[in-house]
Design a protein around this motif. Structure first.
Motif, PDB file in Angstrom:
ATOM      1  N   ASN A 134      54.346  44.509  54.222  1.00 37.36           N
ATOM      2  CA  ASN A 134      54.566  45.098  55.480  1.00 37.36           C
ATOM      3  C   ASN A 134      56.026  45.394  55.510  1.00 37.36           C
ATOM      4  O   ASN A 134      56.673  45.070  56.691  1.00 37.36           O
ATOM      5  N   TYR A 148      58.454  42.620  56.349  1.00 38.89           N
ATOM      6  CA  TYR A 148      58.321  41.895  57.581  1.00 38.89           C
ATOM      7  C   TYR A 148      57.149  40.622  57.519  1.00 38.89           C
ATOM      8  O   TYR A 148      57.454  39.759  58.050  1.00 38.89           O
ATOM      9  N   GLY A 149      56.426  40.764  56.294  1.00 41.18           N
ATOM     10  CA  GLY A 149      55.699  39.624  55.980  1.00 41.18           C
ATOM     11  C   GLY A 149      55.655  39.012  54.808  1.00 41.18           C
ATOM     12  O   GLY A 149      56.387  39.683  53.813  1.00 41.18           O
ATOM     13  N   CYS A 173      53.577  36.724  52.009  1.00 38.66           N
ATOM     14  CA  CYS A 173      52.350  36.057  51.419  1.00 38.66           C
ATOM     15  C   CYS A 173      52.607  34.976  50.271  1.00 38.66           C
ATOM     16  O   CYS A 173      53.641  35.369  49.597  1.00 38.66           O
ATOM     17  N   TYR A 198      50.102  33.362  55.142  1.00 36.24           N
ATOM     18  CA  TYR A 198      50.711  34.637  55.583  1.00 36.24           C
ATOM     19  C   TYR A 198      51.793  34.312  56.552  1.00 36.24           C
ATOM     20  O   TYR A 198      51.393  33.486  57.658  1.00 36.24           O
ATOM     21  N   TYR A 199      52.732  34.736  56.547  1.00 38.10           N
ATOM     22  CA  TYR A 199      53.864  34.543  57.676  1.00 38.10           C
ATOM     23  C   TYR A 199      54.499  35.918  57.968  1.00 38.10           C
ATOM     24  O   TYR A 199      54.822  36.562  57.181  1.00 38.10           O
ATOM     25  N   ASN A 200      54.521  36.366  59.270  1.00 41.50           N
ATOM     26  CA  ASN A 200      54.926  37.426  59.619  1.00 41.50           C
ATOM     27  C   ASN A 200      56.274  36.858  60.366  1.00 41.50           C
ATOM     28  O   ASN A 200      56.426  36.404  61.526  1.00 41.50           O
ATOM     29  N   ASN A 208      46.719  41.270  55.486  1.00 46.03           N
ATOM     30  CA  ASN A 208      47.993  41.695  54.833  1.00 46.03           C
ATOM     31  C   ASN A 208      47.840  41.097  53.765  1.00 46.03           C
ATOM     32  O   ASN A 208      48.674  41.734  52.907  1.00 46.03           O
TER      33      ASN A 208
END
Length: 102
Positions: free
Chosen positions: A56, A59-60, A62, A76-78, A96
């Motif tokens: 992304n 912005y993200g 994995c 997954y972290y945004n 994502n």
């Protein structure tokens, strides 16, 4: 000739600050992700994270987590919304990270 050194030194210092700041920021983000995983799983030990992939437009993130050599999985972290998804069944992870190639 002496006037040439001042701009060169200034450019090297600015480049060092930019790239050093980015490395520091990434390290802080990674530490925050590991702490968030440990907190979510009610663990006293810090989670180890690995195989990180940016998604992304940066912005993200994995990756995989490993907790106390017992529990492991994917996350997954945004970083924009500070949302964390654990496990491949989580909708955020599927949206994502499923299409990210190894």
């Amino acid at each position: 000739m002496h006037n040439l050194w001042l701009p060169v030194v200034a450019i090297v210092i600015v480049a060092g600050l930019i790239f050093g700041g980015q490395a520091y920021s990434d390290a802080q983000r990674d530490a925050h992700i590991a702490a968030s995983i440990s907190e979510r799983l009610d663990s006293q030990t810090q989670a180890n994270i690995s195989h990180l992939k940016r998604v992304n437009k940066g912005y993200g993130v994995c990756g995989d987590y490993h907790l106390a050599n017992v529990e492991h999985g994917h996350f997954y972290y945004n970083s924009a919304t500070k949302r964390l998804a654990l496990g491949i069944d989580a909708p955020l992870y599927q949206d994502n990270c499923d299409r990210v190639s190894d």
